[in-house]
Each structure stands twice: as structure tokens, then as C-alpha cells.
Design an enzyme around this catalytic site. Sequence first.
Site, PDB file in Angstrom:
ATOM      1  N   GLY A   2       8.141   6.222  10.825  1.00 41.96           N
ATOM      2  CA  GLY A   2       7.370   6.340  12.060  1.00 41.96           C
ATOM      3  C   GLY A   2       6.782   7.733  12.221  1.00 41.96           C
ATOM      4  O   GLY A   2       6.694   8.257  13.333  1.00 41.96           O
ATOM      5  N   ALA A   3       6.399   8.336  11.087  1.00 40.98           N
ATOM      6  CA  ALA A   3       5.683   9.622  11.082  1.00 40.98           C
ATOM      7  C   ALA A   3       6.471  10.757  11.742  1.00 40.98           C
ATOM      8  O   ALA A   3       5.890  11.725  12.216  1.00 40.98           O
ATOM      9  CB  ALA A   3       4.309   9.472  11.767  1.00 40.98           C
ATOM     10  N   SER A  35       8.775   5.370   4.474  1.00 37.01           N
ATOM     11  CA  SER A  35       7.797   6.288   5.063  1.00 37.01           C
ATOM     12  C   SER A  35       8.465   7.608   5.485  1.00 37.01           C
ATOM     13  O   SER A  35       9.075   8.273   4.650  1.00 37.01           O
ATOM     14  CB  SER A  35       7.077   5.598   6.221  1.00 37.01           C
ATOM     15  OG  SER A  35       5.910   6.307   6.563  1.00 37.01           O
ATOM     16  N   ALA A  36       8.393   7.989   6.786  1.00 39.36           N
ATOM     17  CA  ALA A  36       9.067   9.230   7.191  1.00 39.36           C
ATOM     18  C   ALA A  36      10.575   9.111   6.945  1.00 39.36           C
ATOM     19  O   ALA A  36      11.254  10.110   6.685  1.00 39.36           O
ATOM     20  CB  ALA A  36       8.790   9.534   8.660  1.00 39.36           C
ATOM     21  N   ASP A  59      -0.524   1.655   0.074  1.00 39.26           N
ATOM     22  CA  ASP A  59       0.111   2.474   1.108  1.00 39.26           C
ATOM     23  C   ASP A  59      -0.896   3.284   1.914  1.00 39.26           C
ATOM     24  O   ASP A  59      -0.690   3.543   3.094  1.00 39.26           O
ATOM     25  CB  ASP A  59       1.099   3.457   0.446  1.00 39.26           C
ATOM     26  CG  ASP A  59       2.534   3.031   0.637  1.00 39.26           C
ATOM     27  OD1 ASP A  59       2.829   2.392   1.653  1.00 39.26           O
ATOM     28  OD2 ASP A  59       3.364   3.329  -0.240  1.00 39.26           O
ATOM     29  N   HIS A  77       0.970  -0.363   3.868  1.00 39.17           N
ATOM     30  CA  HIS A  77       2.111   0.489   4.238  1.00 39.17           C
ATOM     31  C   HIS A  77       3.088  -0.306   5.113  1.00 39.17           C
ATOM     32  O   HIS A  77       2.675  -0.955   6.071  1.00 39.17           O
ATOM     33  CB  HIS A  77       1.573   1.706   5.006  1.00 39.17           C
ATOM     34  CG  HIS A  77       2.575   2.803   5.175  1.00 39.17           C
ATOM     35  ND1 HIS A  77       3.217   3.397   4.110  1.00 39.17           N
ATOM     36  CD2 HIS A  77       3.050   3.439   6.281  1.00 39.17           C
ATOM     37  CE1 HIS A  77       4.038   4.342   4.556  1.00 39.17           C
ATOM     38  NE2 HIS A  77       3.951   4.385   5.874  1.00 39.17           N
TER      39      HIS A  77
END
Length: 552
Positions: free
Chosen positions: A120-121, A207-208, A335, A449
Site C-alpha cells: 500500500g505504498a 509491493s511496499a 506490475d 500489480h
Amino acid sequence: MERFVFVLVLSVASAAKLGVVKTEGGQVQGRSHKMGLFSSVDVFKGIPFADVPGKWEKPKPHPGWDGVLKATKARERCLQVTLLQTETRGSEDCLYLNIFVPQGLKLSSGLPVMVYLFGGAFLLGASNDLAILGDSLYDGKQMADRGNVIVVTVNYRVGTMGFLSTGDSRLPGNYGLWDQHAAISWVRRNIQAFGGNPDNITVFGQSAGAASVSYQMLSPYSKGLFRRAISQCGVALSPWALQKNPMGLTKKIARKVGCWRANEDDMITCLKMSDPIGLTMAGKIDVLLLLGKGVVMDLLELAPVVDGDFIPDDPSRLFANAAQFDYLAGVNSMDGHFFAGVDVPSINTRNATSMEQVRGLLAGLTKDKGSAAVSSAYAVYSSHWGSAPAQEVVKKTVADIETDFLFLVPTQIALQLHANHSSGAHTFSYLFNMETRIPGFPSWVEAEHAEDLQYLFGKPFSTPLVYFPRHRDLSQYLIAYWTNFAHTGDPNKGESKVPVLWPQFTKNHQPYLTINHKMSKSSVRYNLRSSHVRYWTDTYSHLPDMRRDDHQ
């Protein structure tokens, strides 16, 4: 009479249940969920692994509780902006985890443990995120049941409260990484009581969350804490995973909440007295800045920092710390498509995508290196176009550029560094390229992604009506490889049968597995996008830097 005996046998032979479990903080009781005839999963939701954290402080041990904690519903996520960034949700009291324990006829013991870090960045997300049709996306029941592993999902602080930093000891940053570390440590100390093996913990994330896994591996604080790691679509070397100018960002946030002062210490004092909700809103992404100017990546500013402590040096120089962990990492073939679609919207429409737009995107990504980089990168990415490339080819190239730059190349470098430093630990590389299930995208779009997660967490089995048999095949393969890896450090060996043998990635030999629903011997390939990886690692990285770090 026979029927009576059969019913009696069934009732005696139902799956075992944990009941009340004693942890270091006190007793907890979850719920048992029936899965098959003789199998169930014990689910514990909302167990605290640390106390309510102080603002920009490391997590502290939980004081414990009296009586039995009913661990039957997930607790609030950590304070964060909503997806549309119009308001906040969540709480500062958020350091909780959820545990999924598979049971057969007798109580499980000595099981491998898989601890999941959400993506979630570094801005948003939760351990029980996004319930679409049934359970949350990260519900661990299917994975636990099918792979015979304990799954743990954890919360950690995100956004301003998790990652604001002055780049020095006044606000060192990385609070979210410390939370993850505290959760993994809690699991190591307590999981035996739930039937887990504390000496066989795998940390995995997307991701994050995948970059976080990478940071956990590289930190000197993780020595001996877990055994294996899986990064899905992100590593600490990804360009969005490290804050390069933390003080600049802190000053920007201070301005937004009325704390800007010429004297930095006064500014920090003001920030520490500010309302967490206002601070969280000040860390949101300003999407309007994007339209036609620059690239999405520049807006992802809140991230871990080199703090001289948890992350003592640039991540690329810390791989000696990761030598002990078995490592499995890869990306989705598209992605970067979502980000490319924001940066160059024409790729998803009928409108033409021009050569100028491709150059413009490259200029945005490579501005550290100036115009020489744009020309050299353009030559590499247009080399297969011919004199009059079809629009589909040009549009797919745009998605490839962002995929390579943000995800694929950093992951390949991390795999290479891991293999180079490894002391007997295994390394495995993959490319997930199942075609997208998202309606409305052009036909050339493959795995977007985060599209791997629904399969890994077994959604085609838990909500069968919205999937086809091919999706269940893929889900079975992913769960088998991932949980085998958790059992043994080798995705081929464990309790689950796999469709194809997945060879190891080594210093001199770089096979990777393409993962989709049609797996065969030809799913093993070599040297993933090696000419593009070579371009970014050799040619591009040796071009002179155009920018100095500006501490505004």
C-alpha cells in the site's frame, strides 16, 4: 444402526481445536472454522503484539491483560488516509496481528509459520484488508489449510505516523519497519503455543510489504529471527522504497500543518504537538499534481530511510546480512501497467501513444541523469519496433518501461546480490504472467500489480462462483510453491505436489519460473529481460548524476 455408528464416528473424528491459548500477554481464544470433512482452521483475530505506540517512537511491549481475550474480530488498521485520500481512517491503537492455524484430527504442532506484510505504498493498508465477496483479501484460511502452515497477518504504522523522518536522530523514521520487527519477534516468542515452529518462520509480502520483507532481511536486527523470505513485486532497491531527502519532505508536511519554522528544532517540537489526523492528511499523495506533469513515482515520498540503526547503510550494501535467509522473489509481468496508465493515459484508450510520450515518460523517470539517459533508454526500448510499430507494441513498451524501472530490474539486482552473498541459502526467481481479470483493459495486459494475491490467498476456492477452473489450478500451484518453500526452503519439496520443477537461481545461472495456469517444462526460462536489466544496471547507472540532493 449403521447410520448411527457412522454419525458417531464423524462426531468423534471432527478436527481438533486449540481452545484457549496462553501467550506472554495473557490468554486468548479464537474461533474454529470448518474447512473439509476432517479439517478446520483456528482463527485468532486482533491479538496485540505491542502497546499503543507513542508518536514517532519505537513500539513498546504490551502490558498484558487479565482473563481471556476474545480474539474473534480484527482490530482497526493504523491511522491512514482513505484510498480516495479525502479523509483518514484507523487508529493509533493498531499494533495487532491475526493467526490462522490449520488442524486435522489431532492438534497441529511444529508447523512452519508464514508472516505476511501488506502493501500500500507505505501509505495505507491493513492486515485484514479489502473484503470483496466474503473474507478479507489477506484471509489466511485457505493457505493455512491447503499448505499446512500457520499464516500470520500483521498491522504496522504507515504514512506520516510510520515513516516521517528528519534524516537524523531527532526523528529517525522507519517506525513502520520497527513495528513489523516487533510483530515477527512476538511470533517467534509465542507461536509454539499455537502449534508453530519458532525456528521456521518465513516473512512474505507484496509491493511496499515486499520491500519491507527485503528491509527486514537486510537489517542487522533480524539475525536469527526468521529463516526465509518472499518478496512479491518490490524490494528495498526499488526506486520508490527509499526516501532520499527526508528533511525536505518533513518541512513540506510541517508547512501543511502550520509548523514550518526557520529553526528546525522548533519545527520538530511543533510537529510532535500536532494532531495525528492532520499530520496523516498532510502526508497524502497530491494526485492533481500528476496530470501531465512528471511521474507517479515522484509522489510516493513517505518510505523507509537509511537511519544508521535499523537500516545502517544503503540497502545495496547490506546483502551480507541477508546471506542466511532462503529467498524467493519475483514480479508480475505488468506490475508497472497501472502506474504507466496514470503517466501515459493513452495506453489504455483508443488514442494513439506517440514516440514523444514514450520519451517524456523516460525523461520523467531518468531526470537524475538528464538527456543522455533519455536517448540511450529510448534506443533500448524501441529496438524491436521496426520502422512503423503497431500501436499495441508501443503501448506495451510503455508498460514494460515502468515495470522494469519500478519492479523487475530492482528485483533482479536483489536476487543477484542475494545469490552472490548467500552462504548455503537458496535463491529462487519468478515471473507471474497470468492474464488480467480486470475488465476493460486492452487485450495485451497480463498480470497487473497485486493480481497475484487473490490466487495466493485461495480466493478461487473460497469464492468459487467468480472464478473458473483455470484460476483454481493457478491458486493451487501458487499455494503449493509458497508453502513448500516455507516448509523446506525449496518450493519443489514439501507437503504439496507442484506442476513443474523450479530450478535455483545462482551466481552464474539465472533460471526463473513463469507462473500461470498452464504450467509445463517450458515454464522454466533463463535470464529474465537480461538486456534491459543490463541497460539499467550497467549503462544507466554509470551515467553522471545531474542533480544534487537539495535540502530545501
